[in-house]
Design an enzyme around this catalytic site. Structure first.
Site, PDB file in Angstrom:
ATOM      1  N   SER A  65       0.851  -1.184   0.000  1.00 25.00           N
ATOM      2  CA  SER A  65       0.000   0.000   0.000  1.00 25.00           C
ATOM      3  C   SER A  65       0.891   1.240   0.000  1.00 25.00           C
ATOM      4  CB  SER A  65      -0.954  -0.027   1.202  1.00 25.00           C
ATOM      5  OG  SER A  65      -1.893   1.031   1.119  1.00 25.00           O
ATOM      6  N   THR A  66       0.783   2.086   1.004  1.00 19.41           N
ATOM      7  CA  THR A  66       1.542   3.332   1.028  1.00 19.41           C
ATOM      8  C   THR A  66       3.046   3.070   0.939  1.00 19.41           C
ATOM      9  OG1 THR A  66      -0.163   4.193   2.490  1.00 19.41           O
ATOM     10  CG2 THR A  66       1.859   5.494   2.282  1.00 19.41           C
ATOM     11  N   HIS A 121      -2.389  -1.123  -3.521  1.00 18.07           N
ATOM     12  CA  HIS A 121      -3.549  -0.251  -3.357  1.00 18.07           C
ATOM     13  C   HIS A 121      -3.378   1.014  -4.186  1.00 18.07           C
ATOM     14  CE1 HIS A 121      -4.384  -2.100   0.901  1.00 18.07           C
ATOM     15  NE2 HIS A 121      -4.756  -2.894  -0.077  1.00 18.07           N
ATOM     16  N   MET A 128      -0.136   1.241   5.176  1.00 11.35           N
ATOM     17  CA  MET A 128      -0.905   1.481   6.398  1.00 11.35           C
ATOM     18  C   MET A 128      -2.099   0.527   6.459  1.00 11.35           C
ATOM     19  SD  MET A 128      -2.737   5.157   5.577  1.00 11.35           S
ATOM     20  CE  MET A 128      -1.187   5.971   5.211  1.00 11.35           C
ATOM     21  N   ASP A 171      -4.434  -4.839   5.857  1.00 10.68           N
ATOM     22  CA  ASP A 171      -4.808  -5.690   4.732  1.00 10.68           C
ATOM     23  C   ASP A 171      -3.696  -6.690   4.423  1.00 10.68           C
ATOM     24  OD1 ASP A 171      -6.437  -6.609   2.696  1.00 10.68           O
ATOM     25  OD2 ASP A 171      -5.665  -5.194   1.219  1.00 10.68           O
TER      26      ASP A 171
END
Length: 348
Positions: free
Chosen positions: A169-170, A195, A289, A292
């Site tokens: 993600s991030t 993501h 973050m 998931d």
């Protein structure tokens, strides 16, 4: 990092007065957010950043005099502030917003192309949630010097019926851009959930394809997972799962509710990998973050697959990896540059 005992202080940067007003009105509805300033161009924004010291900046990318990405590249090394890009979702916008993620933006939100007055206010809750999440990101990572290069991995002698799964993600755009070129041309097939909003993943896949030995493409429903091919889940509306037919692995794209605020979800992908590939799989959770992928990684480990998470020192956000590690899903924790080697070794 912002002090969680006070409101997140936000500076809005957008050349459209209408967009600034809609964003500001939406943020002021949340008692945990304080709009401290607005700027119509990067030059005004720079002065306000120095004066106001905001916790988070929202940044448009298509502005006169200087585009948002150029501005981001200039201020992030000297004044790192968590930045959420809010961009119109055009083809050009997808490319420039992808570049923004690589340059240090912590999130990208797709601004409606049409009907901004009606559609943008509907996004208020999601925008506010992501601004507050961005405030917790330590973007000083993006100006660290002396990061070690990722070592290329030698080819496997046998790659049939193996699957590598990666979730991020991030910070994942940069992380994937660093590790994917390390995989050899005949590496086991790789499936990836990063993501991102819809429309960005095709551009990102194209960029990875130009720097990797493997073929990298945005996944299409029914694509076969093959040695030498990496499939990136499309952002936006569908989850990606792995299915097995005889000796072949394929991906399916299925509509469904968001899982862990995400669609596609790492957990959805990983749980299917655990069920379909089991000990023939290896998986990694990279920077990001939230949580998931944690449950899915545990299921892959329980099914006999190899598992690893990125360590805190090399993660932009040690959220997803930390939750997965604490849950017991990771057989090892490692710096980013070691992850390709560990994934390949797990399948030998």
């Amino acid at each position: 990092m912002t002090n969680r005992n006070r409101a997140v202080r936000v500076l809005i940067v957008d050349d459209s007065a209408l967009v600034r007003r809609i964003l500001s009105d939406g943020m002021r509805r949340d008692p945990e957010i304080e709009v401290v300033g607005e700027a119509s161009n990067p030059y005004t924004a720079r002065d306000l950043m120095v004066e106001l010291q905001p916790d988070v900046i929202t940044l448009d990318v298509e502005m006169p005099r200087m585009d948002g990405v150029t501005f981001l590249k200039r201020f992030m090394p000297v004044m790192p502030i968590p930045t959420v890009v809010i961009s119109s979702l055009t083809r050009q916008g997808a490319r420039i917003s992808l570049e923004a993620l690589e340059s240090g933006a912590v999130d990208v939100i797709a601004k409606p192309q049409l009907g901004v007055v009606d559609e943008l206010p509907k996004m208020t809750d999601d925008i506010n949630r992501r601004i507050k999440a961005a405030a917790a990101v330590n973007v000083a990572y993006f100006k660290r010097a002396g990061r070690r290069d990722v070592e290329a991995v030698s080819s496997l002698s046998e790659t049939t019926d193996k699957v590598i799964a990666i979730g991020a993600s991030t910070g994942g755009v940069e992380a994937l851009s660093r590790i994917m070129p390390a995989f050899p041309a005949n590496a086991p097939g790789i499936v990836i959930v990063q993501h991102m909003p819809g429309g960005f993943t095709a551009t990102f896949a194209e960029r990875l394809n130009t720097i990797c030995k493997m073929q990298v493409k945005e996944a299409e429903d029914g694509d076969r997972i093959l040695p030498g091919r990496a499939l990136l889940a499309p952002g936006g509306l569908r989850h990606m799962t792995v299915v097995r037919s005889g000796g072949q692995y394929r991906v399916e794209l299925n509509e469904g509710a968001a899982v862990n605020y995400s669609r596609p979800s790492v957990d959805v992908l990983f749980k299917s990998v655990a069920q379909m590939a089991g000990r023939n799989a290896a998986a990694a959770i990279l920077t990001g973050m939230g949580k998931d992928g944690a449950e899915g990684l545990l299921q892959i480990r329980q099914a006999g697959g190899g598992t690893v998470v990125q360590d805190e020192a090399t993660s932009v956000v040690f959220g997803m990896p930390q939750v997965a590690y604490k849950l017991g899903g990771a057989s090892s924790i490692a710096p980013l540059e070691k992850i390709p080697f560990l994934l390949m070794r797990a399948l030998q």
